[in-house]
Scaffold this motif. Sequence first.
Motif, mmCIF file in Angstrom:
data_model
loop_
_atom_site.group_PDB
_atom_site.id
_atom_site.type_symbol
_atom_site.label_atom_id
_atom_site.label_comp_id
_atom_site.label_asym_id
_atom_site.label_seq_id
_atom_site.Cartn_x
_atom_site.Cartn_y
_atom_site.Cartn_z
ATOM 1 N N ASP A 217 0.849 -1.194 0.000
ATOM 2 C CA ASP A 217 0.000 0.000 0.000
ATOM 3 C C ASP A 217 0.884 1.244 0.000
ATOM 4 O OD1 ASP A 217 -1.709 2.146 0.574
ATOM 5 O OD2 ASP A 217 -3.041 0.900 1.784
ATOM 6 N N LEU A 218 0.942 1.939 -1.135
ATOM 7 C CA LEU A 218 1.833 3.088 -1.264
ATOM 8 C C LEU A 218 1.353 4.284 -0.436
ATOM 9 C CD1 LEU A 218 2.588 2.796 -5.065
ATOM 10 C CD2 LEU A 218 4.087 2.214 -3.176
ATOM 11 N N GLY A 219 0.067 4.337 -0.116
ATOM 12 C CA GLY A 219 -0.418 5.376 0.784
ATOM 13 C C GLY A 219 0.167 5.210 2.177
ATOM 14 N N VAL A 220 0.257 3.973 2.644
ATOM 15 C CA VAL A 220 0.868 3.683 3.944
ATOM 16 C C VAL A 220 2.355 4.029 3.914
ATOM 17 C CG1 VAL A 220 1.480 1.819 5.541
ATOM 18 C CG2 VAL A 220 -0.820 1.920 4.561
ATOM 19 N N VAL A 221 3.016 3.735 2.807
ATOM 20 C CA VAL A 221 4.440 4.062 2.663
ATOM 21 C C VAL A 221 4.653 5.569 2.797
ATOM 22 C CG1 VAL A 221 6.409 4.034 1.088
ATOM 23 C CG2 VAL A 221 4.917 2.040 1.252
ATOM 24 N N ALA A 222 3.815 6.362 2.108
ATOM 25 C CA ALA A 222 3.938 7.821 2.175
ATOM 26 C C ALA A 222 3.746 8.323 3.596
ATOM 27 C CB ALA A 222 2.906 8.471 1.241
ATOM 28 N N PHE A 246 8.501 8.980 -4.552
ATOM 29 C CA PHE A 246 7.154 9.415 -4.934
ATOM 30 C C PHE A 246 7.169 10.573 -5.933
ATOM 31 C CE2 PHE A 246 5.968 6.850 -1.364
ATOM 32 C CZ PHE A 246 4.665 6.454 -1.625
ATOM 33 N N LYS A 247 8.143 11.447 -5.827
ATOM 34 C CA LYS A 247 8.152 12.636 -6.682
ATOM 35 C C LYS A 247 9.034 12.493 -7.917
ATOM 36 C CE LYS A 247 7.299 15.658 -2.712
ATOM 37 N NZ LYS A 247 7.826 16.768 -1.879
ATOM 38 N N ASN A 616 1.052 10.346 -1.201
ATOM 39 C CA ASN A 616 1.647 11.674 -1.343
ATOM 40 C C ASN A 616 2.308 12.035 -0.015
ATOM 41 O OD1 ASN A 616 2.085 14.510 -1.267
ATOM 42 N ND2 ASN A 616 0.528 14.836 -2.824
ATOM 43 N N PRO A 617 3.638 11.987 0.066
ATOM 44 C CA PRO A 617 4.314 12.244 1.345
ATOM 45 C C PRO A 617 3.988 13.612 1.944
ATOM 46 C CG PRO A 617 5.843 11.316 -0.262
ATOM 47 C CD PRO A 617 4.590 11.643 -1.005
ATOM 48 N N ASP A 618 3.871 14.648 1.119
ATOM 49 C CA ASP A 618 3.571 15.985 1.640
ATOM 50 C C ASP A 618 2.209 15.999 2.327
ATOM 51 O OD1 ASP A 618 5.964 16.976 0.693
ATOM 52 O OD2 ASP A 618 5.115 17.602 -1.234
#
Length: 669
Positions: A217-222, A246-247, A616-618
Amino acid sequence: MKNGECILEVKDLYLTFNTYAGKVHAARGVNFSLNKGETLAIVGESGSGKSVTARAIMGLLPKNANIDKGEIIYKGRDLIKLSDREMTDIRGSDIAMIFQDPMSSLDPVMKIGRQITEALRIKQKVPAAEAKKKALRLMEAVGIDNVERRYNQYPFQFSGGMRQRIVIATALACDPEILICDEPTTALDVTVQAKILELIKEIQKERNLSVIFITHDLGVVANMADRVAVMYAGKIIEYGTVDEIFKDPRHPYTMALLSAMPDLETDSSTELYAIPGAPPNLLHPPKGDAFAPRNRFAMRIDLEEEPPMFKVSDTHYAATWLLHEEAPTIDFDTFKQKTLEKRRKFKEKEKNNEESQKPILEVRNLKQYFTSGFGRRKLVVKAVDDISFDIYKGEIFGLVGESGCGKTTTGRSIIGLYEPTEGEIYFNGELISRGQKHKGSRKFTREISMIFQDPIASLNPRMTVKEIIGEGLKISKLYHEDEIMERVYKMLEIVGLSKEHANRYPHEFSGGQRQRIGIARALIVNPKLVIADEPISALDVSIQAQVLNLLNELKNEFDLTLLFIAHDLSVVKYFSDRIGVMYNGKLVEIADADELYRNPLHPYTKSLLSAIPIPNPDYERTRKHIHYDPSIHDYSEEEPKMVEVKQGHFVYGSASEIKEYTKSLEIYS
């Protein structure tokens, strides 16, 4: 990124499994390091080698596993060379692990308190009374209420989220320096997941833990990571800081993963990027770049030679020939864009069609109660408690909420697996919520089908695929055997499988393929309404995109109406025309998908939206989870009801609550 000292280093790890078919090369030269106090996320599809690498660090590999080469250095010691006794001393005390399924990692016949204190008493020789005190403190620290009572309970008496908290408490009992989290939130609702992630981050900060977080889950990673390692086919193919990954992703596989995830900003008229094909068979590892057969930018060299790790920056590396100085220039932005193809939306295509304005399904005051026990101990569970809604011809109606809210029970009541306690269900104007109607109407069973959550549990393991898919046609007695087989082969082709798959059994397929079989079984009888119950919850992000795109294509091709049940609001928002939000057996809000996202009114809906991890890390650094407290409602004086506060937007509450909820809509001005 944390710049602390390196506490763990995995060097050139090669790991194989001996199977009846040959050697599976599960890890093929894995390299990474972990610094003190940082979180390293390892991401990739199922079978990429994430969990195997974690188990190698813990010394928990099965007997048929072999570490052929490599080192795992912890505090100057190579863990691979340690004896079982030496690893037992390190495991739990220095390096602990949280497993994916809390129920399978807890002993069902051992009390919770004993499971937490076991390591303390055996490893650290802590006296029983002192061990209990520490266990109670840990239970409080992970958010367990009534710890004295809970201490003497068994795992089955805890919810999924509470069991995961107990697993965390057990992992922290011996004060480890490294915590490995292997998909710790995959099976949890989005709100429970948010709480567990917050808990892990708080504990990490307090104890200066180093964390390896394994997930797809890339949302969890962010949300969680300082650095990210992307794995594919037993190798790390890209790693860097969370912002770099991510960017500025540089490996086509990383970009494909990011493009396959819907979020709350993804418009439902866009198609998710679905990675073609499947990961390679690691019984026979590919010669060149393992991702080349699925890579739209693959060059001839990708098929011949394996790329080295090219340096993008001091902290960012990627193993792709596209970074070679002689590689052609590629427009990465075109690849990363999520809008690949405009869909034919039913509500736009036939907005003036009178048929699309008629409800195909009407649910009126549906109640589904279950009872257990006898006499004074009789307990009534109100799984679905007086809900009403319509679904219109050709639309996708999403039903979202936490586990236990009544979503699946609603779907099963509609299809007739449960006979409603009270209420009425109409299909095309015909009452179908009476027992004799449900059980006797073949026409009804053909016109409403269901796709179940767990494809392996819902497919008969003793039947071939052609028997499973054709069973509904055999029951209907409308077709000869030859006609049935012809229709089965055609349906296999429609869902992306082949005629050759027809004679295989369910266990011979991947999760995504099994779900396609379930979809084919549901659609072969030409239903008008399909109830899809969590059809993608157990799938990798890339396979999830394939299934969502397939369902949307089939919806357009067969003019289907869908009731789409899920707990992930980002997927439901992307996929649905309208959404109903359920809580504790009640529908608390109904609105168009975009309207619900822009103007959520009920506090529970706001809580769900705030808990969704966004890739999205931000955003994740500033996001605050809104915790829903049901005690804020006082219905002792005012009877709550569902009210239409704006055309098509309904919300549940008392008159005073409705007025407060809708101030932003200015409907009372």
